[in-house]
Structures are given as C-alpha cells and as structure tokens.
Design a protein around this motif. Sequence first.
Motif: not given
Lengths: 95, 399
Positions: B38-39, B45, B80, B151, B155, B159, B162
């Motif tokens: 997973y990313l 992390t 974010f 984390d 993300m 994001e 994406r």
Amino acid sequence: MGKGKEIVCFCEDVSKEEIVKAIKMGFKDLETLKRFTGISTGPCQGKSCLFQVMRILAQMEGKKMEEMATTTIRPPARPILIGALAEGETRAGEG
Amino acid sequence: MLEKAEVVVIGGGVVGLSVAYNLVKRGVGKVSVLERRYLGSGASTRNCCGIRSQFGAEENIRLARESKKIFQGLTAELGFNILHIKGGCMMLASTPEEAEILERNVRLQNRLGVNTRLLNPGELRARFPYLNPDKIRAASFDPTDSKAHHDAVVMAYSEACRRLGVELNTYTEVKGFKVEGKAIRAVKTSRGEVKCSRVVNAAGVWSRQVARMAGVNLPNRPLRAEGMVTEPFHYFLDPTIVHLNGPLELTQTLRGELVGGLADGEDFSLNLNSSLSFAENFCKRAVEIFPRLKFANLMRQWAGYFDVTPDGSPVLGPAEEVENFFQANGFSGHGFTLAPVVGRLLAEVIAKGKATPSLEPFYPSRFREGKLIVENTAPVDRLSWASTLPEASSSAPSR
C-alpha cells in the motif's frame, strides 16, 4: 453526542459516518483507512474497533468478512510503562 | 493499468509520490506509480517524523534547507493538513567524538546560512528542563527545523497525485524490464507490462534489487531499525530530539503521541518483526536522556529500515548504464526530510533533460569516481563496511 451518531473507535473518537466518508474518498485498503481515520491507533490498539471497521469496509466493497485481512498486529498486547521496560522488569517472570 | 506511460515511478512511498506529483505538475504527460504493497508502506511511515537541515555534508545541508522551505507551505500547496510544526530540532552528543561532530557541523551549517547554535549547559537546562544534563556533553539546536506527521505527508502527496491524474497502482510488483541498448522500453509487473520513455527507481530498501533487474549496480543496503509510540499526551514537546549515538530519535506529533526510534546494530535483513530487546534498549537509553519518559506507556512498536549508502547520502539522478533510468534512493534515513525537494529537482531534470547543480553531486557515478558525500549524522558512519572506500567502489559500475 448527536442523535443517531454511531461511534466506531472510542479511543480516537471516530464515527461510522467518518469511516464511510473516508472509504468513499478512496481509502479502501484497511491499512490506509486506519492511517487516514486514526482508528486502531489509540490505547486499545484496535481491539474494540478494527472488526467494526472491517465489517463496514466489507459491506461497502461487497465482500465477505472471511475475505478481509486485518492490519499488522503489533506488540505490546497492552500498553507497558516505559520505566518498566527500561529496568528490564518485563522479563522478571522468565526462566 | 495503463499500457503506456511517459514516466513510470517505482515505489509509492513519500519520495516516489513527490516525484510523481512534481512530474505531472510540470506537465510531462502520463505518470504511473507502481507500489508493491500500500502507499507509504515502507520507510516513509516507519520514521520519527523529523525534518532538519542539521547535516554534516554541504550538499545535504543545501538540499535540506530547500526542503524545509517547501514543507512550510506544503499543507497549502497540496490542500491536505500534514500536521507540520516548526518546533526545531535538537541534536545531542554524549561522547567527546560526538560533540566534535556537532561542533564541526554547526560551523559548516552557519557558513551556509543555517542558524544552528550550540547550547551551553545553562541554556539547555533553562529551555529544555526535561532533559538530563548529566548525560549530555553537547547540544545543537536549529529553531527552523520542524516535523510533520509521516502518514499525513504520504496521504497529502497521494491525494494530490490522484487529483492530477497520476495512476497509482498498489499491490503491483516489478518483475523485470525490457531494456534495449542503454534504455528501458517497458516495465514488467505482476499485473502486466507498461511501455514508457523514462523510469524512476524510488523503491527504498528494494532499490538495489530493482536496479539489478535493469542491469544497474547500486551500493545500497537495507539497515534495520525499530520504532515505538506512546499513548497520547497534551502537547508539550516541540523539538525533535536526535541523539547521535544510534541515531536515537524522539519527538511528539501534533496528535499527542511520543514517537521514538533507534537504529543501533548491524542487521541488514528485511526482517520486520518487532523485538522486546529493542523496546528495552530504546527505553533504557531514552529514559537516560529524558527521565520523565519512564511514566509514559509504550503503546505500539514496529520495525523499519533505512536504505543506506556507503557515504550516508542519497543516490539521485540517471544511472550510468541505463540512461533513462533515474535513481531516487539510498536516503540513509533522510528520505522524509528530503522528499519534497528531491521530487522537485528530479522532475526538473527529467522534464528538461538537464542537470541542476544541487543534484549533480548525488549522481550514481560518484561511487565509481570516489567523489563521496560523507554524511556524519547518518547511521551508516558507524558501520565498518561503509568506511572502506575500495569495497564501495568495487560494487559500483565497472564501466
């Protein structure tokens, strides 16, 4: 607490609504869902919330619970005082 | 999965995602990220969230200084919240040798415009009363160093990727390459083949294995480390604390938990099991310098790794053997700090096809040429295999 609000993770105060929102945002992997919402990272380390969240994720993804895998389970099983670990007291029962 | 991408980025960690984000932002065309799990599942992390420019090599200080600036505006840039706070970083030394490293580094940092200061015992006691002065011989402090939640940073980048149309392929493993002459034409994965014009190797501790599949030799090795987190507390600990012996790290995130880690030992395996001996060793040493920590509960522990190079500095830029194969690995414990600037500079090199002066010293060819960038704050310094230059150059490309 608002009427009808369902809490999934009591340690980190995460509601079912927040889990559903995160899954809709694309966090469909349990590992990343955990990191985005914070579930399973409080003092209980997922003992009370992880399966609740897995059930919600399974339902939304059309999977059965048997097909779901948990996140990596990490020690310790219960929080331990750093002072006790520093003194080597956690090995007192050994031998 | 795409059949054809302009650039394939191998590794969905903080470095790979930062490179991918900066590439699409520059409009290089379709970018595809390949991640085996997973990313952020690797070192991204598993670190202690610290961001600093307190390094011992000029090239690293210059890069980190730029990265710190990007981190300051990253929440706004990526839309974010990365839970970033400028709490400073304090580096601690206990032995005369460690104290000498700190003194030397502070002089160099000051010359490069970084305002790090050595704290005298009185200042240390007044500003950081929770530290045990008896165990600290020297301390350097830079108030402009910072921290962010690891984390959240992963993300934030994923994001943004994406949103900008980067293809993020998780649970997709690289199996090999189609190499013609001195160029990679396609990447073979567990889910099919992707044709591409350029490839970035940001695979962290797997970088050496990935490079080997394309016929490229890297001197990187994985070095095992472990970390832990306590129950959350009211926020009280601003600086990131780095003890040179290890290094041992400790700080508090804006979520309240204390995060700590230790890279001590010489285990080069990819074993990710947590150990009781780490918990005891870390806690003993952490309590020595930070006595009141003994009243906190350790809540969770984990294992991680550093992708270490012979000189403790990253490998950045095109491989000598395969010209369209760009390296972004070997961070030796500093990938989190350097990810924002490396993403920007590497995207520039890839888009323009021209090197920038701040990146050139880090090219993979430096090991063959013997132009090492020796980083004395990296864990690698304490390992005997790394201090021997001939061994390092024998594993470098022979061409």
